[in-house]
Design an enzyme around this catalytic site. Structure first.
Site, PDB file in Angstrom:
ATOM      1  N   HIS A  17     -69.684 -94.327  54.085  1.00  0.00           N
ATOM      2  CA  HIS A  17     -69.855 -92.882  54.297  1.00  0.00           C
ATOM      3  C   HIS A  17     -71.277 -92.573  54.775  1.00  0.00           C
ATOM      4  CE1 HIS A  17     -66.685 -92.574  50.902  1.00  0.00           C
ATOM      5  NE2 HIS A  17     -66.063 -92.258  52.023  1.00  0.00           N
ATOM      6  N   LYS A  41     -55.275 -86.110  44.759  1.00  0.00           N
ATOM      7  CA  LYS A  41     -55.630 -87.536  44.698  1.00  0.00           C
ATOM      8  C   LYS A  41     -56.027 -87.981  43.294  1.00  0.00           C
ATOM      9  CE  LYS A  41     -57.076 -89.250  49.145  1.00  0.00           C
ATOM     10  NZ  LYS A  41     -58.151 -89.974  49.829  1.00  0.00           N
ATOM     11  N   ARG A  90     -62.481 -96.316  60.915  1.00  0.00           N
ATOM     12  CA  ARG A  90     -62.703 -97.720  60.564  1.00  0.00           C
ATOM     13  C   ARG A  90     -61.740 -98.567  61.383  1.00  0.00           C
ATOM     14  NH1 ARG A  90     -61.788 -96.657  54.445  1.00  0.00           N
ATOM     15  NH2 ARG A  90     -60.366 -95.247  55.516  1.00  0.00           N
ATOM     16  N   SER A 128     -63.431 -96.246  49.152  1.00  0.00           N
ATOM     17  CA  SER A 128     -63.797 -95.893  47.776  1.00  0.00           C
ATOM     18  C   SER A 128     -62.854 -96.547  46.774  1.00  0.00           C
ATOM     19  CB  SER A 128     -63.775 -94.381  47.602  1.00  0.00           C
ATOM     20  OG  SER A 128     -64.759 -93.799  48.427  1.00  0.00           O
TER      21      SER A 128
HETATM   22  N1  COA Z   1     -66.561 -95.636  55.053  1.00  0.00           N
HETATM   23  C1  COA Z   1     -65.961 -96.035  53.932  1.00  0.00           C
HETATM   24  N2  COA Z   1     -64.830 -95.477  53.473  1.00  0.00           N
HETATM   25  C2  COA Z   1     -64.319 -94.461  54.169  1.00  0.00           C
HETATM   26  C3  COA Z   1     -64.898 -93.987  55.344  1.00  0.00           C
HETATM   27  C4  COA Z   1     -66.076 -94.631  55.781  1.00  0.00           C
HETATM   28  N3  COA Z   1     -66.692 -94.250  56.891  1.00  0.00           N
HETATM   29  N4  COA Z   1     -64.145 -92.968  55.809  1.00  0.00           N
HETATM   30  C5  COA Z   1     -63.140 -92.807  54.973  1.00  0.00           C
HETATM   31  N5  COA Z   1     -63.228 -93.708  53.975  1.00  0.00           N
HETATM   32  C6  COA Z   1     -62.266 -93.913  52.881  1.00  0.00           C
HETATM   33  C7  COA Z   1     -62.544 -93.095  51.674  1.00  0.00           C
HETATM   34  O1  COA Z   1     -63.459 -93.756  50.847  1.00  0.00           O
HETATM   35  C8  COA Z   1     -61.172 -92.994  51.067  1.00  0.00           C
HETATM   36  O2  COA Z   1     -60.909 -94.167  50.365  1.00  0.00           O
HETATM   37  P1  COA Z   1     -59.758 -94.316  49.248  1.00  0.00           P
HETATM   38  O3  COA Z   1     -58.566 -93.523  49.687  1.00  0.00           O
HETATM   39  O4  COA Z   1     -59.560 -95.767  49.233  1.00  0.00           O
HETATM   40  O5  COA Z   1     -60.360 -93.807  47.995  1.00  0.00           O
HETATM   41  C9  COA Z   1     -60.237 -92.954  52.252  1.00  0.00           C
HETATM   42  O6  COA Z   1     -60.972 -93.501  53.318  1.00  0.00           O
HETATM   43  C10 COA Z   1     -59.757 -91.581  52.600  1.00  0.00           C
HETATM   44  O7  COA Z   1     -60.870 -90.745  52.707  1.00  0.00           O
HETATM   45  P2  COA Z   1     -60.965 -89.316  52.068  1.00  0.00           P
HETATM   46  O8  COA Z   1     -62.408 -89.052  51.869  1.00  0.00           O
HETATM   47  O9  COA Z   1     -60.072 -89.120  50.907  1.00  0.00           O
HETATM   48  O10 COA Z   1     -60.609 -88.447  53.300  1.00  0.00           O
HETATM   49  P3  COA Z   1     -59.275 -88.060  54.004  1.00  0.00           P
HETATM   50  O11 COA Z   1     -59.345 -88.663  55.351  1.00  0.00           O
HETATM   51  O12 COA Z   1     -58.070 -88.313  53.157  1.00  0.00           O
HETATM   52  O13 COA Z   1     -59.508 -86.495  54.165  1.00  0.00           O
HETATM   53  C11 COA Z   1     -60.275 -84.343  53.697  1.00  0.00           C
HETATM   54  C12 COA Z   1     -60.107 -85.738  53.163  1.00  0.00           C
HETATM   55  C13 COA Z   1     -61.048 -83.569  52.679  1.00  0.00           C
HETATM   56  C14 COA Z   1     -61.064 -84.361  54.994  1.00  0.00           C
HETATM   57  C15 COA Z   1     -58.899 -83.711  53.974  1.00  0.00           C
HETATM   58  O14 COA Z   1     -58.029 -83.999  52.908  1.00  0.00           O
HETATM   59  C16 COA Z   1     -58.997 -82.239  54.178  1.00  0.00           C
HETATM   60  O15 COA Z   1     -59.371 -81.786  55.238  1.00  0.00           O
HETATM   61  N6  COA Z   1     -58.687 -81.474  53.096  1.00  0.00           N
HETATM   62  C17 COA Z   1     -58.805 -80.036  53.092  1.00  0.00           C
HETATM   63  C18 COA Z   1     -57.457 -79.345  53.238  1.00  0.00           C
HETATM   64  C19 COA Z   1     -57.131 -79.172  54.686  1.00  0.00           C
HETATM   65  O16 COA Z   1     -57.869 -78.574  55.454  1.00  0.00           O
HETATM   66  N7  COA Z   1     -55.989 -79.718  55.052  1.00  0.00           N
HETATM   67  C20 COA Z   1     -55.548 -79.722  56.409  1.00  0.00           C
HETATM   68  C21 COA Z   1     -56.293 -80.759  57.163  1.00  0.00           C
HETATM   69  S1  COA Z   1     -55.355 -81.361  58.468  1.00  0.00           S
END
Ligand code: COA
Length: 159
Positions: A17, A41, A90, A128
């Site tokens: 991150h 989650k 990634r 994570s």
């Molecule tokens: N390096 C390391 N790990 C990374 C990474 C990076 N650059 N980018 C993502 N990850 C990992 C995270 O650690 C996480 O790991 P895990 O699932 O093993 O714990 C996984 O990728 C998913 O990441 P997360 O941070 O949970 O993000 P997401 O891609 O699921 O999205 C939000 C999270 C908050 C951006 C998304 O749910 C959101 O926008 N929520 C708000 C509601 C909304 O607007 N919804 C409509 C959107 S379309």
């Protein structure tokens, strides 16, 4: 002022991150790390804990601030006067999901652009949940997270 939002659950924040956040900070005037409630989650760390860990992790970056949020990401970005959402990509497996989210967010607000930064090879397979699993098995996570995050994980699993 160009302002970007880097959203995520950050449960907890990793070097993967931080790589994306610090690279985004070089492209815009200000980066807001948006820590999502992500209640669905069932995160290990509370929203307050994840926000505090991310704040400490990014304290050395002067144009980065960390804010918790709940609700729609585009609403948060609009409230913060941000024009860009920055996400890390990634492996190819991230693409389909990110493609869908970018398309949906574009549909919700056409004034907000999604930009992707490719993760470097050493963080391609970092997540994570991998860090949480290693810590739960008492294995070192020093290669993946900062010392204060490693300590928070150790404390959490000692309970
Ligand atoms: N390096 C390391 N790990 C990374 C990474 C990076 N650059 N980018 C993502 N990850 C990992 C995270 O650690 C996480 O790991 P895990 O699932 O093993 O714990 C996984 O990728 C998913 O990441 P997360 O941070 O949970 O993000 P997401 O891609 O699921 O999205 C939000 C999270 C908050 C951006 C998304 O749910 C959101 O926008 N929520 C708000 C509601 C909304 O607007 N919804 C409509 C959107 S379309």
């Amino acid at each position: 002022m160009k302002r970007a939002v880097t959203p995520g659950t950050f449960d907890p924040i990793t070097f993967g991150h931080l790589d994306i956040i610090s690279r985004a900070a070089q492209l815009v005037d200000e980066v807001i790390v948006a820590v999502a409630a992500s209640a669905g989650k069932q995160p290990l760390f509370s929203l307050e804990e994840r926000t505090a860990l991310a704040r400490e992790a990014t304290a050395h970056l002067p144009n980065v601030r960390v804010e918790p949020f709940d609700g729609l990401l585009v609403d948060f970005a609009r409230e913060q006067n941000a024009q860009v959402l920055v996400k890390g990509l990634r492996a190819i497996t991230d693409f389909e999901y990110e493609f869908q989210m970018a398309a949906l967010n574009y549909d919700l607000d056409r004034t907000i652009e999604t930009v992707f930064i490719m993760s470097p090879p050493q963080y391609m397979y970092l997540s994570s949940s991998i860090v949480r699993e290693l810590a739960s098995l008492n294995s070192s996570v020093d290669k993946f997270v900062q010392p204060h995050v490693a300590k928070a994980l150790a404390d959490k699993f000692a309970k």
